[in-house]
Design an enzyme around this catalytic site. Structure first.
Site: not given
Ligand code: PGA
Length: 235
Positions: A6, A8, A90, A92, A159, A165, A195
């Site tokens: 992803n 983002k 997601h 976010e 997740e 993140g 992560s």
């Molecule tokens: P990250 O994000 O690997 O930066 O923790 C995962 C995600 O949001 O899909």
């Protein structure tokens, strides 16, 4: 196994193209059979000529063919690039963009009707995790309300919000317990995200009921992402 990246709000159209050229070359050279999903930003969507193992998906789309939804993409815009994969729910988008459960479910139903491969994300915030597994499961299952879990093109990504993140992944035990509980009601592939990096990819992919990973930060570097794909390929 499914290995998803992803992007983002990272990479440009040009750097996405360079990334995909390198990824495509790597997949061909090594006869990689894993399913690889890449979600670039919408400005980098295109009909790339990629190996069958690699699919491009959208990070978001509105549940409409076309219409007046300023700033959103609909089915018509995505379909131009022959894209058939979408990320929905997601954290976010749920927490920063304030998407409601209702909107998320309507996106799910709309793109399910279009036969899209849907990577549907769920995950609890820290305060819920602190209350223990029972509350974690209650929270995650509530995010599945209204979703047809028998849809053949569904992939569920667990997740935990507190692991996204932050550089701190959930523990193997937390992931295993949560995925095993989800498995009782979900036949679809189950991914873990939060992560994931080169250093913990093998350990996470070896967890029972874990069918793959959804990677943000660590996947933006093509060399690291290739390494994660290689690890999956060798398991
Ligand atoms: P990250 O994000 O690997 O930066 O923790 C995962 C995600 O949001 O899909």
């Amino acid at each position: 196994m499914i290995i998803a990246s992803n992007f983002k709000t990272n990479h440009t159209r040009e750097s996405t193209k360079e990334y995909l050229v390198k990824l495509n070359h790597f997949v061909k050279e090594n006869s990689i059979k894993e399913e690889i999903l890449v979600f670039p930003p919408s400005t980098a969507l295109d009909n790339y000529n990629l190996h069958d193992s690699i699919k491009i998906g959208v990070q978001n789309a509105y549940p409409t063919d076309k219409g007046s939804f300023t700033g959103e993409l609909g089915f018509t815009q995505i379909d131009e690039f022959d894209i058939k994969t979408i990320l929905i729910g997601h954290s976010e988008r749920r927490h920063i963009l304030k998407e409601s459960d209702e909107l998320i479910v309507s996106k799910y139903n709309f793109y399910k009707d279009k036969n899209y491969k849907i990577v549907y994300c769920i995950g609890e915030p820290k305060e819920v995790r602190d209350d223990g597994l029972e509350k974690v499961l209650e929270y995650n299952f509530s995010q599945l309300d209204g979703i047809d879990l028998d849809y053949e093109n569904l992939i569920v990504a667990y997740e935990p919000v507190w692991a996204i993140g932050t550089g701190v992944s959930a523990t193997t035990k937390d992931i295993e317990e949560t995925l095993s509980a989800l498995r009782k009601s979900i036949k679809a592939p189950l991914l873990y995200g939060g992560s994931v990096k080169v250093a913990n990819t093998k350990e996470i992919l070896e967890i029972k009921n874990c069918d793959g990973i959804l990677v943000g930060t660590a996947s933006w570097d093509i060399e690291d992402f290739k390494e994660m794909v290689r690890i999956a390929h060798e398991i």
